[in-house]
Design an enzyme around this catalytic site. Sequence first.
Site: not given
Ligand SMILES: Nc1nonc1C(=O)NCc1ccc(Cl)cc1
Length: 246
Positions: A169, A89, A116, A154
């Site tokens: 497209d 995130p 985590e 894709r």
């Molecule tokens: N939103 C998102 N976009 O790409 N990834 C996420 C996401 O929530 N990953 C969760 C997550 C990512 C890394 C670790 Cl260590 C643990 C959990």
Amino acid sequence: MRIDVVTLFPDFMRQCAAVGVVGRAQQRELLQVQTWNPRDYATDNYRTVDGRTCGGGPGMVMLIEPLRKTLEAMREAAPKPVHLIYLSPQGARLTQGRVEALAEMPRIALLCGRYEGVDERLLAHEVDEELSIGDYVLSGGELGAAVIIDAVGRLQEGALNDAQSAEQDSFSNGLLDCPHYAKPVHDALGDVPEVLLSGDHAAIRRWRLKQSLGRTWLRRPDLLAQRALDKESRALLDEFRREHAQ
Ligand SMILES: Nc1nonc1C(=O)NCc1ccc(Cl)cc1
């Protein structure tokens, strides 16, 4: 194109890449998806890949050493240099524009975290780009990786048939897609719009463009703000807005 995926859930990632358009792209050797499991590179008897969070607090953090070994093996497995992407995130929001740029690369790798987080020192030293698929919290990076594999896969030359290219497209022109209909022409739920039965392909094209513009204006005005409209599109959108106001 080659996509390497570092993940504690290789079967899940292989299955994501084995179905549909992406599965077919792999069969046609337009794309190769290879998984790498850090557990295979953990040296202790318990195949430990996580450690307690320094500074206290709940949960575990992915350890440097198993990941460093995994990445080393992954990089050495093929000569092409690797663009390593970490999904989280905290990353930059994934857009179709970025997908199109990634799809041009010869080789990318996707690092999927769990627990985590991943030790920041590993990320700082190894990762080229951090990407998010949206502002919500998932349980790991795998679903983000699956999104990238699909969106990039894709776009590989030869992956889509003509109909699918047309659909692609319609989305990647920066507008939302128009409504779609199939038989029966008349149904208890309503009728198919007349113009689609007219055989007048110019009128059908205009109707579809007008619907895309109108929907984008109603549902995602932010997308419209990013896009310069040509004379025809401005006229069609004005028509849609006048009809919508009535
Ligand atoms: N939103 C998102 N976009 O790409 N990834 C996420 C996401 O929530 N990953 C969760 C997550 C990512 C890394 C670790 Cl260590 C643990 C959990």
